[in-house]
Design an enzyme around this catalytic site. Structure first.
Site, PDB file in Angstrom:
ATOM      1  N   GLU A  41       0.876  -1.180   0.000  1.00  0.00           N
ATOM      2  CA  GLU A  41       0.000   0.000   0.000  1.00  0.00           C
ATOM      3  C   GLU A  41       0.910   1.225   0.000  1.00  0.00           C
ATOM      4  O   GLU A  41       1.617   1.487   0.967  1.00  0.00           O
ATOM      5  CB  GLU A  41      -0.900  -0.015   1.236  1.00  0.00           C
ATOM      6  CG  GLU A  41      -1.847   1.150   1.331  1.00  0.00           C
ATOM      7  CD  GLU A  41      -2.639   1.112   2.631  1.00  0.00           C
ATOM      8  OE1 GLU A  41      -3.067   2.197   3.077  1.00  0.00           O
ATOM      9  OE2 GLU A  41      -2.808   0.015   3.211  1.00  0.00           O
ATOM     10  N   ASP A  54      -4.106  10.029   8.990  1.00  0.00           N
ATOM     11  CA  ASP A  54      -2.724   9.645   9.237  1.00  0.00           C
ATOM     12  C   ASP A  54      -2.318   9.972  10.661  1.00  0.00           C
ATOM     13  O   ASP A  54      -2.576  11.078  11.154  1.00  0.00           O
ATOM     14  CB  ASP A  54      -1.776  10.370   8.278  1.00  0.00           C
ATOM     15  CG  ASP A  54      -1.984   9.970   6.828  1.00  0.00           C
ATOM     16  OD1 ASP A  54      -2.647   8.936   6.604  1.00  0.00           O
ATOM     17  OD2 ASP A  54      -1.490  10.674   5.945  1.00  0.00           O
TER      18      ASP A  54
END
Length: 267
Positions: free
Chosen positions: A49, A60
């Site tokens: 990924e 994130d």
């Protein structure tokens, strides 16, 4: 059958679950990020990924934000993503999904992005901030190119939304949870397990659990009920603190958790 589907079939034939490993492209520099992705492939990751840095991330954590900020400061551009993809896919048969926020795709042009992704050897997109209802252009582009499209499902999603995500996703459904937080492990494990069960009830054949998974024990626990585990922060931290050698060691250790023969131990 797509490359992502073949990765699942290969893992299943070997009696284990899929290990998806995330790294940001361009960190700590473009060439090292290419070698880091290849390192994942050579040490047990089934699906890579790759995350293009973005200035306004919504999911994130601190370690990944630190890395993507550094990559942007070093001058990362979208064209660098395709350069990296070409190099990675020339060196390994492990499929590469790009996890990208939607604005860069729109700015680049959805059809152009899909065409360049395919030409560079990419397998598809994970799109964390776009829902199937407003993804018609991407759905059309992915169907035209044969790229996989992975949408996200969360514990707060309604059954109606989960059904839409299942119908719209190909490859697998990215099942959002949070694993391994001190004092909350049992509750969060139950939430992830329940969500995968709800996705199965809506027809999902493959669901991978991500967000906060960082140990082989956690991967083994997820492997009891899901089709794969997604790890990001632990890999980025290993690359940051110890370079490619540390990344290889951590990847091998984590990959051990995907085996059905590994005992699950609680902490």
């Amino acid at each position: 059958m797509s490359r992502i589907e073949r990765a699942f079939e290969k893992a299943e034939s070997e009696g284990r679950k899929v290990f998806v490993g995330y790294l940001p492209v361009g960190y700590p520099d473009l060439e090292t990020s290419i070698q880091a992705a290849i390192t994942l492939a050579r040490n047990g990751v089934d699906i890579i990924e790759l995350g293009p840095p973005y200035s306004d991330p919504v999911m994130d954590g601190a370690v990944i934000q630190e890395a993507t900020t550094a990559a942007l400061a070093a001058g990362f551009r979208t064209a660098d993503l395709f350069t990296a993809l070409r190099a990675i896919t020339a060196a390994t048969d492990v499929p590469v999904l790009v996890m990208t926020y939607w604005n860069p795709v729109v700015q680049y042009g959805v059809d152009r992005y899909a065409d360049d992704l395919l030409a560079a050897g990419g397998a598809g997109l994970i799109t964390p901030d776009i829902t199937p209802e407003v993804a018609d252009e991407w759905v059309a582009a992915s169907e035209r190119t044969g790229l996989d499209r992975v949408f996200l499902a969360a514990p707060t999603s309604s059954d109606e939304r989960l059904a839409l995500v299942v119908r719209s996703s190909t490859g697998f459904v990215y099942t959002v949870s949070t694993m391994g937080i001190t004092g909350e492990r049992d509750e969060l494990d139950r939430a992830a397990r329940t969500l995968v069960g709800r996705l199965r009830a809506q027809g999902a054949t493959r669901a991978c659990v991500g967000i906060g998974i960082s140990t082989p024990e956690q991967i083994a626990a997820v492997s009891e009920y899901a089709d794969g585990a997604i790890v990001g922060t632990a890999l980025v931290r290993a690359l940051r603190d110890g370079g490619l050698d540390a990344l290889a060691e951590v990847t091998r250790t984590l990959a051990d958790g995907t085996s059905s023969s590994r005992p699950v131990t609680e902490k």
